[in-house]
Design a protein around this motif. Structure first.
Motif, PDB file in Angstrom:
ATOM      1  N   ASN A  38     -15.261   0.004  30.403  1.00  0.00           N
ATOM      2  CA  ASN A  38     -14.333   0.780  29.581  1.00  0.00           C
ATOM      3  C   ASN A  38     -14.942   2.137  29.227  1.00  0.00           C
ATOM      4  O   ASN A  38     -14.299   3.187  29.362  1.00  0.00           O
ATOM      5  N   ILE A  94      -7.048  -7.284  25.049  1.00  0.00           N
ATOM      6  CA  ILE A  94      -8.247  -6.991  25.835  1.00  0.00           C
ATOM      7  C   ILE A  94      -7.924  -7.015  27.324  1.00  0.00           C
ATOM      8  O   ILE A  94      -8.338  -6.126  28.086  1.00  0.00           O
ATOM      9  N   SER A  97      -5.741  -3.997  28.224  1.00  0.00           N
ATOM     10  CA  SER A  97      -6.524  -2.774  28.302  1.00  0.00           C
ATOM     11  C   SER A  97      -7.246  -2.670  29.643  1.00  0.00           C
ATOM     12  O   SER A  97      -7.231  -1.609  30.286  1.00  0.00           O
ATOM     13  N   ALA A  98      -7.867  -3.772  30.084  1.00  0.00           N
ATOM     14  CA  ALA A  98      -8.614  -3.759  31.350  1.00  0.00           C
ATOM     15  C   ALA A  98      -7.696  -3.513  32.542  1.00  0.00           C
ATOM     16  O   ALA A  98      -8.009  -2.718  33.440  1.00  0.00           O
ATOM     17  N   TYR A 131      -8.953  -1.393  23.599  1.00  0.00           N
ATOM     18  CA  TYR A 131      -9.964  -2.449  23.621  1.00  0.00           C
ATOM     19  C   TYR A 131     -10.704  -2.615  22.299  1.00  0.00           C
ATOM     20  O   TYR A 131     -10.855  -3.746  21.797  1.00  0.00           O
ATOM     21  N   GLY A 135     -11.507  -5.999  20.531  1.00  0.00           N
ATOM     22  CA  GLY A 135     -12.821  -6.482  20.914  1.00  0.00           C
ATOM     23  C   GLY A 135     -13.669  -6.821  19.701  1.00  0.00           C
ATOM     24  O   GLY A 135     -14.329  -7.873  19.667  1.00  0.00           O
TER      25      GLY A 135
END
Length: 410
Positions: A38, A94, A97-98, A131, A135
């Motif tokens: 990221n 999460i 976002s990835a 994230y 996270g």
């Protein structure tokens, strides 16, 4: 053996089982790796810019605007990430976002115009920004509170390692790939990390809190939240703010050659790889409030020494200052997780980090540069060193919730 504890979600149900550090360590490493990709996606633009400029034929000024677009996208996404996590849970955010980041990077790799690149850079910042709040909420719900300092220190290895390794990695890859190939490879890795988190990741299976008026009002009524906003502004000033102006300071005011200055600055960041662990270890033993008091004092003194050190001693604060500044983040995130009700944890990150970044990463460099034009860089850096020192008194005023919930609250 340590007993597991439980955090509650906003509906009062059990959000996640807090595990001993050793049990949660593999999941923590996976999250740290995901955070590294990221972060790499956000800063790899810098070492790749010469190749991108040559290929697309735009100016240095247009290159600089790309960093602003990344920052703008990141600022917006971090602030409003709760709107996403409140619907698809932190775990889903999460993964989102990835995947989103990977697809945008693949799109940039296939682009051929500056307009598409600009839009892509904004979306890189936005997709990466989703994230961090989720996270941190996932990490602090997964691991026992008494181990948060160590866990956050490991998680914070991602940006610290990134600053040291990303320029080197990009240079090595450029021997075999074009800048498009590197961006595309990052996109594929980001999607792969998202898939890995689906099957191997733990925690985050609870809803976040959207930044509603009610939830925000609850958080904004806590004085310690505003203290943390100020501390993050000062902490980011000590790291990113000083780092941004350090090359100009060394070259224009201290007479250091540009190549030597950049080399020294790069080597000075290596200390962050282990100092974050030291800070996390101390935070777990002394508590985040006392650790922050010490860190702000040490960081302020080292920054003041950097501003006014004589030529023969300049190398000492040049290496000590970033080592002290990086110690801020493990106790700061641990403290932030104990400000306000547990349900507002991701909201506190969503508001605190962008506001701190706006001050420390935006206003502070501009102010230091302006003071450098009117008086000297030393005066500008010295002034902000005094502000950082004031953070010691701010940290002393923090009121944090207990590190472990009481039995009747579990």
């Amino acid at each position: 053996m340590a007993s597991a504890s439980f955090n509650k979600n906003k509906d009062g149900g059990v959000a996640a089982e807090a595990l001993p550090f050793s049990t949660a360590f593999p999941a923590l490493l996976l999250m740290t790796s995901l955070f590294y990709i990221n972060f790499m996606a956000r800063i790899s633009l810098a070492p790749l810019l010469p190749a991108i400029e040559q290929d697309l034929g735009f100016s240095h000024g247009q290159s600089g605007a790309l960093f602003l677009l990344v920052s703008a996208g990141y600022f917006i996404a971090v602030t409003f990430s709760g709107c996403v996590s409140s619907r698809i849970k932190h775990r889903g955010t999460i993964v989102f976002s990835a995947f989103f980041l990977g697809l945008i990077l693949l799109g940039i790799a296939l682009s051929s115009s500056l307009l598409v690149l600009r839009a892509g850079m904004f979306l890189v910042g936005a997709s990466a920004g989703f994230y961090l709040p989720s996270g941190m909420a996932t990490l602090t719900s997964l691991i026992n509170a008494r181990d948060w300092g160590k866990a956050i220190a490991i998680h914070e290895l991602a940006p610290n390692v990134g600053f040291v390794t990303v320029p080197v990695v990009c240079e090595i890859l450029l021997l075999q790939l074009s800048w498009r190939g590197i961006i595309g490879l990052l996109g594929i890795i980001s999607i792969g990390m998202g898939i890995a988190f689906i099957f191997l990741g733990k925690g985050g299976n609870f809803h976040g809190q959207a930044p509603s008026m009610g939830a925000s009002r609850t958080l904004f009524s806590v004085p310690s939240f505003w203290i943390m906003v100020a501390l993050f502004g000062l902490g980011i000033t000590g790291s990113l703010g000083i780092f941004s102006m350090l090359p100009l300071y060394l070259v224009s005011e201290r007479g250091v050659e540009r190549e030597v200055a950049n080399t020294l600055i790069a080597f000075s960041r290596v200390s962050g790889l282990f100092m974050a662990f030291v800070s996390g270890w101390v935070s777990d033993r002394l508590g985040p409030r006392k650790t922050l008091m010490g860190v702000m004092g040490l960081s302020g003194l080292c920054t003041l020494f950097l501003a006014f050190a004589p030529e023969k001693l300049l190398m000492i604060p040049l290496f000590l200052q970033p080592a002290a500044a990086v110690c801020f983040f493990p106790p700061a995130f641990a403290a932030l997780a104990r400000v306000g009700p547990p349900a507002t944890r991701n909201i506190s990150v969503s508001f605190t980090v962008p506001l701190g970044f706006l001050f420390g990463g935006g206003l502070a460099p501009i102010a230091i540069g302006t003071i450098g034009d009117v008086w000297s860089f030393s005066m500008g850096i010295g002034l902000f060193a005094l502000f950082i020192l004031c953070g010691t008194m701010l940290a002393a005023g923090l009121k944090l919730s207990p590190s472990e919930p009481k039995p009747e609250q579990r």
